[in-house]
Design an enzyme around this catalytic site. Sequence first.
Site, PDB file in Angstrom:
ATOM      1  N   GLY A 230      17.994  -6.407  -2.865  1.00 15.33           N
ATOM      2  CA  GLY A 230      19.142  -7.029  -2.194  1.00 15.33           C
ATOM      3  C   GLY A 230      19.892  -6.041  -1.321  1.00 15.33           C
ATOM      4  O   GLY A 230      21.124  -6.045  -1.286  1.00 15.33           O
TER       5      GLY A 230
ATOM      6  N   LYS B  74      28.299  -1.470  20.124  1.00 15.14           N
ATOM      7  CA  LYS B  74      27.444  -0.324  20.471  1.00 15.14           C
ATOM      8  C   LYS B  74      26.719  -0.645  21.775  1.00 15.14           C
ATOM      9  O   LYS B  74      26.027  -1.664  21.865  1.00 15.14           O
ATOM     10  CB  LYS B  74      26.431  -0.076  19.342  1.00 15.14           C
TER      11      LYS B  74
ATOM     12  N   TYR C  60       7.988  -8.396  25.195  1.00 21.02           N
ATOM     13  CA  TYR C  60       8.582  -8.397  23.855  1.00 21.02           C
ATOM     14  C   TYR C  60       8.430  -7.027  23.209  1.00 21.02           C
ATOM     15  O   TYR C  60       7.465  -6.320  23.456  1.00 21.02           O
ATOM     16  CB  TYR C  60       7.897  -9.449  22.971  1.00 21.02           C
TER      17      TYR C  60
HETATM   18  P1  FAD Z   1      17.551  -0.611   0.058  1.00 18.36           P
HETATM   19  O1  FAD Z   1      18.849  -0.644   0.749  1.00 18.36           O
HETATM   20  O2  FAD Z   1      17.183   0.632  -0.666  1.00 18.36           O
HETATM   21  O3  FAD Z   1      17.542  -1.819  -0.965  1.00 18.36           O
HETATM   22  C1  FAD Z   1      16.608  -1.890  -2.002  1.00 18.36           C
HETATM   23  C2  FAD Z   1      17.006  -2.984  -2.948  1.00 18.36           C
HETATM   24  O4  FAD Z   1      16.005  -3.102  -3.960  1.00 18.36           O
HETATM   25  C3  FAD Z   1      18.318  -2.735  -3.681  1.00 18.36           C
HETATM   26  O5  FAD Z   1      19.044  -3.936  -3.793  1.00 18.36           O
HETATM   27  C4  FAD Z   1      17.871  -2.291  -5.073  1.00 18.36           C
HETATM   28  O6  FAD Z   1      18.809  -2.617  -6.059  1.00 18.36           O
HETATM   29  C5  FAD Z   1      16.621  -3.137  -5.221  1.00 18.36           C
HETATM   30  N1  FAD Z   1      15.686  -2.627  -6.209  1.00 18.36           N
HETATM   31  C6  FAD Z   1      14.964  -1.474  -6.165  1.00 18.36           C
HETATM   32  N2  FAD Z   1      14.234  -1.359  -7.296  1.00 18.36           N
HETATM   33  C7  FAD Z   1      14.489  -2.471  -8.038  1.00 18.36           C
HETATM   34  C8  FAD Z   1      14.047  -2.925  -9.294  1.00 18.36           C
HETATM   35  N3  FAD Z   1      13.196  -2.225 -10.046  1.00 18.36           N
HETATM   36  N4  FAD Z   1      14.519  -4.093  -9.758  1.00 18.36           N
HETATM   37  C9  FAD Z   1      15.389  -4.842  -9.046  1.00 18.36           C
HETATM   38  N5  FAD Z   1      15.849  -4.454  -7.840  1.00 18.36           N
HETATM   39  C10 FAD Z   1      15.401  -3.277  -7.352  1.00 18.36           C
HETATM   40  N6  FAD Z   1      18.547   1.667   9.971  1.00 18.36           N
HETATM   41  C11 FAD Z   1      19.103   1.222  11.112  1.00 18.36           C
HETATM   42  O7  FAD Z   1      18.704   0.168  11.629  1.00 18.36           O
HETATM   43  N7  FAD Z   1      20.106   1.935  11.707  1.00 18.36           N
HETATM   44  C12 FAD Z   1      20.528   3.128  11.227  1.00 18.36           C
HETATM   45  O8  FAD Z   1      21.448   3.712  11.784  1.00 18.36           O
HETATM   46  C13 FAD Z   1      19.892   3.643  10.064  1.00 18.36           C
HETATM   47  N8  FAD Z   1      20.249   4.849   9.552  1.00 18.36           N
HETATM   48  C14 FAD Z   1      19.576   5.321   8.458  1.00 18.36           C
HETATM   49  C15 FAD Z   1      19.835   6.608   7.994  1.00 18.36           C
HETATM   50  C16 FAD Z   1      19.109   7.125   6.930  1.00 18.36           C
HETATM   51  C17 FAD Z   1      19.367   8.520   6.469  1.00 18.36           C
HETATM   52  C18 FAD Z   1      18.155   6.325   6.264  1.00 18.36           C
HETATM   53  C19 FAD Z   1      17.402   6.840   5.076  1.00 18.36           C
HETATM   54  C20 FAD Z   1      17.917   5.049   6.702  1.00 18.36           C
HETATM   55  C21 FAD Z   1      18.597   4.539   7.801  1.00 18.36           C
HETATM   56  N9  FAD Z   1      18.316   3.275   8.297  1.00 18.36           N
HETATM   57  C22 FAD Z   1      18.902   2.845   9.445  1.00 18.36           C
HETATM   58  C23 FAD Z   1      17.423   2.392   7.565  1.00 18.36           C
HETATM   59  C24 FAD Z   1      18.244   1.369   6.793  1.00 18.36           C
HETATM   60  O9  FAD Z   1      19.112   2.036   5.905  1.00 18.36           O
HETATM   61  C25 FAD Z   1      17.328   0.444   6.015  1.00 18.36           C
HETATM   62  O10 FAD Z   1      16.338  -0.061   6.848  1.00 18.36           O
HETATM   63  C26 FAD Z   1      18.104  -0.725   5.492  1.00 18.36           C
HETATM   64  O11 FAD Z   1      19.209  -0.304   4.768  1.00 18.36           O
HETATM   65  C27 FAD Z   1      17.240  -1.591   4.627  1.00 18.36           C
HETATM   66  O12 FAD Z   1      17.005  -0.996   3.394  1.00 18.36           O
HETATM   67  P2  FAD Z   1      16.253  -1.868   2.327  1.00 18.36           P
HETATM   68  O13 FAD Z   1      16.999  -3.126   2.114  1.00 18.36           O
HETATM   69  O14 FAD Z   1      14.831  -1.949   2.710  1.00 18.36           O
HETATM   70  O15 FAD Z   1      16.320  -0.926   1.035  1.00 18.36           O
END
Ligand code: FAD
Length: 503
Positions: free
Chosen positions: A12, A79, A436
Amino acid sequence: MQQPFTIIIVGGGTAGWMTAAAISSCYKDRSRFQIILIESEDIGSVGVGEATLPSIKSFNDQLGISEPEMMRRTQATFKLGIKFLDWGRTGNSYIHPFGLYGGPNNTSEFYQCWAQTSTRRSIPELARYSFAVQLCENNGFKFPSQNTQDVASTFSYAYHFDATLYARFLREISENAGVRRINGIVDAVRNDPDTGNITSVVLKDGQEFSGDFFIDCSGFRSLLLQKNLGAEFEDWSHWLLCDRAIAVQSGQQQDIPPYTTSTAKEGGWQWRIPLQHRAGNGYVYCSNAISDDEAYDSLLKNIHGDVLTEPRFITFKTGRYKKSWSKNCVAIGLSSGFLEPLESTSIYLIHIAIVCLLRLFPAHANKRYAALSDEYNRLIDNEYERIRDFLILHYHMNERTDSELWRHCRTMQVPESLSQKIDLFKRRGYSESFKYGLFSTPSWLAVLHGQGLQQAGVDPFISSIPAEQLDSLLEEVSNMIDQGLVDLSNHGQFVKAYCALKE
Ligand code: FAD
């Protein structure tokens, strides 16, 4: 009665809630489509990812989200691009705008006209002829014009927002649309012994959730795609050497710029993302070039305003899973791969993954997904590879001498696809265009030109245009831009009037 087609989303963060919001708005009948999102409050989300690209607006628009409300709820600002400092060489500065170069009727050939004229006489920098760059330089903002004859129609915009608040906002929309949210830790994943398809996920507390289709949004853990289905990772860290980041928040300054700032440094680069109430800062670095302590010290030295939070250290590996749709599971977000945040592309990749998935969505229980998944993987591959080349370009085209990292990036062998693009630009100022996907010609132009690549020749079509005609074109464009800047609102004041939280 027929069982509903059940979609289970694990995770999430931004990816999980963007996916839940989009699928629930497309498949509205809960007696036929059940959507369950499992996330763990104990694990939390990565909590960074605050700068976006213009496609996020169309994502929000498709969900019927009110822009001022979204901006208010996420403390967002506008932005218009990214300001790059010290990239190319120390002391250099340029803006990669979300906009075109030239006036509304001549953007496709404008660069060539400018380049041809600059061989004949001294003229202002290319950036002078981009309305979006001029908005940034003046710290201003206005909405793009719908009138295609207006120079203000030559740009688009994105947002800086608080990623955690954005996920919360989308959660509310998703739950209102009938998405069921479960707080718990996924501990085991079960598969069909014949097909290998995922059949259910089991939580630590013993609850089991069966589904027809699974979406892995579990972040870097990649619980379903990698840990369960064993997807193969393609490592690109030999081209993109940064593997760590530190993030801290700081107080906002008086004047809020309408752009992200990226400053190249000895061991990588530092970001600054201005929100309404605070700024996000971070240092993305290569652990072979500098230590965590050195990176932290360097980050703190370059922060304006008070530091508000403890530092967050994040480790990552650059690359992507070769197939992000495998069997009955698609990985979206960090679980599918990661390209460092230099051009804020991750949330864009989430959006594109959702669009591709919805176009190819199976929507009924089926054991064979190959035709759909092959096409999906082809589309996503294309996006990843184009972005990869664009990011490598920033590092490769440099004349910095302050560290081995930059020397290495300058001389390293880059992907063949990138060498070709650089060569085409060098010979003719030519850049591939497509309808695209990222990144289009003006973006390549901004970086290639901004980082000092000189082209050897111009498009022969342009060399046949009389000099006076080119001169009057340049003059006309700069007059139009000046006109467009008259009565410009300051970006911070614009945001305040449009979407500030009421005190
Ligand atoms: P996460 O935010 O890590 O979410 C993972 C989810 O899975 C969480 O809800 C967690 O609770 C759940 N989960 C994990 N394991 C389990 C389990 N065993 N059981 C139940 N739930 C679980 N993107 C941009 O577009 N612009 C930016 O400026 C940008 N800056 C960034 C800077 C850094 C340093 C990094 C590392 C990334 C950046 N990103 C950026 C990327 C961006 O942060 C991610 O693409 C975005 O937040 C999506 O993350 P996610 O939802 O895939 O993962």
